[in-house]
Design an enzyme around this catalytic site. Sequence first.
Site, PDB file in Angstrom:
ATOM      1  N   CYS A   1       0.873  -1.171   0.000  1.00 61.67           N
ATOM      2  CA  CYS A   1       0.000   0.000   0.000  1.00 61.67           C
ATOM      3  C   CYS A   1       0.914   1.225   0.000  1.00 61.67           C
ATOM      4  CB  CYS A   1      -0.918  -0.019   1.213  1.00 61.67           C
ATOM      5  SG  CYS A   1      -2.356   1.023   1.005  1.00 61.67           S
TER       6      CYS A   1
ATOM      7  N   CYS B   1       3.420  -2.968  -8.338  1.00 64.60           N
ATOM      8  CA  CYS B   1       4.618  -3.734  -7.987  1.00 64.60           C
ATOM      9  C   CYS B   1       5.382  -4.044  -9.257  1.00 64.60           C
ATOM     10  CB  CYS B   1       4.225  -5.069  -7.350  1.00 64.60           C
ATOM     11  SG  CYS B   1       3.470  -4.942  -5.752  1.00 64.60           S
TER      12      CYS B   1
ATOM     13  N   CYS C   1      -5.094   0.675  -3.680  1.00 68.18           N
ATOM     14  CA  CYS C   1      -4.644   2.058  -3.553  1.00 68.18           C
ATOM     15  C   CYS C   1      -3.882   2.537  -4.780  1.00 68.18           C
ATOM     16  CB  CYS C   1      -3.797   2.210  -2.289  1.00 68.18           C
ATOM     17  SG  CYS C   1      -2.603   0.901  -2.048  1.00 68.18           S
TER      18      CYS C   1
END
Length: 140
Positions: free
Chosen positions: A11, A89, A85
Amino acid sequence: MADKPSVLFVCVHNAGRSQMAAAWLTHLAGDRVEVRSAGSAPGDRVNPAAVAAMAEVGIDMSAQTPKLLTVDAVRESDVCITMGCGDACPVFPGKRYLDWKLDDPAGQGVEAVRPIRDEIRVLVEGLIAEIAPLGPEGSV
Protein backbone atom coordinates in the site's frame (compact mmCIF):
# COMPACT_ATOMS: atom_id res chain seq x y z
CA MET A 1 5.39 -21.89 -4.73
CA ALA A 2 7.94 -22.77 -2.08
CA ASP A 3 7.24 -25.13 0.82
CA LYS A 4 6.67 -22.01 2.88
CA PRO A 5 4.82 -19.49 0.70
CA SER A 6 5.73 -15.83 0.95
CA VAL A 7 3.24 -12.96 0.76
CA LEU A 8 3.93 -9.25 0.28
CA PHE A 9 1.20 -6.71 1.09
CA VAL A 10 1.67 -3.34 -0.63
CA CYS A 11 0.00 0.00 0.00
CA VAL A 12 1.30 3.48 -0.72
CA HIS A 13 2.09 4.50 2.87
CA ASN A 14 2.34 1.00 4.41
CA ALA A 15 0.58 2.45 7.43
CA GLY A 16 -2.91 0.94 7.51
CA ARG A 17 -4.35 -1.74 5.22
CA SER A 18 -1.10 -3.49 4.37
CA GLN A 19 -0.02 -3.47 8.01
CA MET A 20 -3.36 -4.92 9.15
CA ALA A 21 -3.22 -7.58 6.42
CA ALA A 22 0.32 -8.58 7.40
CA ALA A 23 -0.67 -8.72 11.07
CA TRP A 24 -3.73 -10.89 10.32
CA LEU A 25 -1.71 -13.27 8.14
CA THR A 26 1.00 -13.60 10.78
CA HIS A 27 -1.62 -14.15 13.49
CA LEU A 28 -3.75 -16.66 11.57
CA ALA A 29 -1.11 -18.63 9.65
CA GLY A 30 1.72 -18.50 12.16
CA ASP A 31 4.98 -19.78 10.75
CA ARG A 32 3.31 -21.49 7.76
CA VAL A 33 3.66 -18.31 5.68
CA GLU A 34 6.44 -15.73 5.35
CA VAL A 35 4.86 -12.27 5.60
CA ARG A 36 6.10 -8.90 4.33
CA SER A 37 4.51 -5.49 3.89
CA ALA A 38 5.81 -2.34 2.25
CA GLY A 39 4.83 0.88 0.53
CA SER A 40 6.03 3.02 -2.35
CA ALA A 41 5.96 6.15 -0.15
CA PRO A 42 6.03 4.86 3.45
CA GLY A 43 4.49 7.01 6.14
CA ASP A 44 6.32 8.01 9.29
CA ARG A 45 4.25 5.68 11.50
CA VAL A 46 1.52 3.07 11.40
CA ASN A 47 -1.99 4.54 11.56
CA PRO A 48 -2.95 4.76 15.28
CA ALA A 49 -6.58 3.86 14.50
CA ALA A 50 -5.41 0.69 12.72
CA VAL A 51 -3.21 -0.18 15.71
CA ALA A 52 -6.17 0.38 18.05
CA ALA A 53 -8.58 -1.65 15.89
CA MET A 54 -6.18 -4.59 15.74
CA ALA A 55 -5.55 -4.37 19.50
CA GLU A 56 -9.30 -4.85 19.99
CA VAL A 57 -8.95 -8.33 18.48
CA GLY A 58 -5.79 -9.16 20.42
CA ILE A 59 -3.19 -8.34 17.77
CA ASP A 60 -0.42 -5.92 18.72
CA MET A 61 0.90 -3.86 15.80
CA SER A 62 2.32 -1.08 17.96
CA ALA A 63 5.94 -1.95 17.21
CA GLN A 64 5.49 -2.05 13.42
CA THR A 65 6.94 0.66 11.19
CA PRO A 66 6.22 1.48 7.54
CA LYS A 67 8.80 0.02 5.15
CA LEU A 68 9.88 1.02 1.65
CA LEU A 69 8.83 -1.28 -1.21
CA THR A 70 11.87 -2.78 -2.91
CA VAL A 71 12.32 -4.86 -6.03
CA ASP A 72 13.91 -7.55 -3.84
CA ALA A 73 10.79 -7.75 -1.63
CA VAL A 74 8.68 -8.45 -4.72
CA ARG A 75 11.22 -10.87 -6.18
CA GLU A 76 11.33 -12.86 -2.92
CA SER A 77 7.52 -13.12 -2.59
CA ASP A 78 5.23 -15.73 -4.14
CA VAL A 79 2.12 -13.57 -3.84
CA CYS A 80 2.02 -9.76 -4.06
CA ILE A 81 -1.19 -8.09 -2.91
CA THR A 82 -1.96 -4.43 -3.40
CA MET A 83 -4.66 -2.88 -1.24
CA GLY A 84 -6.78 -1.06 -3.83
CA CYS A 85 -4.64 2.06 -3.55
CA GLY A 86 -3.29 2.20 -7.08
CA ASP A 87 0.19 1.08 -6.10
CA ALA A 88 2.10 -1.00 -8.62
CA CYS A 89 4.62 -3.73 -7.99
CA PRO A 90 7.44 -4.66 -10.30
CA VAL A 91 6.25 -7.65 -12.31
CA PHE A 92 8.23 -10.88 -12.27
CA PRO A 93 7.20 -14.07 -14.08
CA GLY A 94 5.82 -16.79 -11.84
CA LYS A 95 4.47 -14.44 -9.18
CA ARG A 96 0.81 -14.15 -8.31
CA TYR A 97 -0.54 -10.59 -8.18
CA LEU A 98 -3.81 -9.64 -6.48
CA ASP A 99 -5.51 -6.32 -5.77
CA TRP A 100 -7.84 -6.16 -2.79
CA LYS A 101 -10.22 -3.20 -3.15
CA LEU A 102 -10.36 -1.82 0.40
CA ASP A 103 -11.38 1.53 1.86
CA ASP A 104 -8.50 3.67 3.08
CA PRO A 105 -8.35 4.00 6.88
CA ALA A 106 -6.14 7.12 6.68
CA GLY A 107 -7.60 9.95 8.72
CA GLN A 108 -10.42 7.74 10.02
CA GLY A 109 -11.29 6.93 13.61
CA VAL A 110 -11.29 3.41 14.99
CA GLU A 111 -15.05 3.10 14.33
CA ALA A 112 -14.43 3.47 10.59
CA VAL A 113 -11.38 1.18 10.67
CA ARG A 114 -13.17 -1.79 12.29
CA PRO A 115 -15.10 -2.83 9.14
CA ILE A 116 -11.91 -2.55 7.06
CA ARG A 117 -10.07 -4.69 9.64
CA ASP A 118 -12.84 -7.30 9.50
CA GLU A 119 -12.92 -7.34 5.69
CA ILE A 120 -9.15 -7.84 5.60
CA ARG A 121 -9.49 -10.80 7.98
CA VAL A 122 -11.97 -12.50 5.63
CA LEU A 123 -9.65 -11.94 2.65
CA VAL A 124 -6.63 -13.24 4.58
CA GLU A 125 -8.54 -16.35 5.68
CA GLY A 126 -9.37 -17.07 2.02
CA LEU A 127 -5.73 -16.55 1.06
CA ILE A 128 -4.54 -18.96 3.75
CA ALA A 129 -7.01 -21.59 2.53
CA GLU A 130 -5.45 -21.30 -0.94
CA ILE A 131 -1.73 -21.10 -0.20
CA ALA A 132 -1.20 -22.72 3.22
CA PRO A 133 -4.19 -24.85 4.19
CA LEU A 134 -4.04 -27.03 7.25
CA GLY A 135 -4.06 -30.75 6.51
CA PRO A 136 -6.18 -33.37 8.23
CA GLU A 137 -6.61 -32.78 11.94
CA GLY A 138 -4.84 -29.43 11.81
CA SER A 139 -1.51 -30.64 10.45
CA VAL A 140 0.44 -28.63 7.90
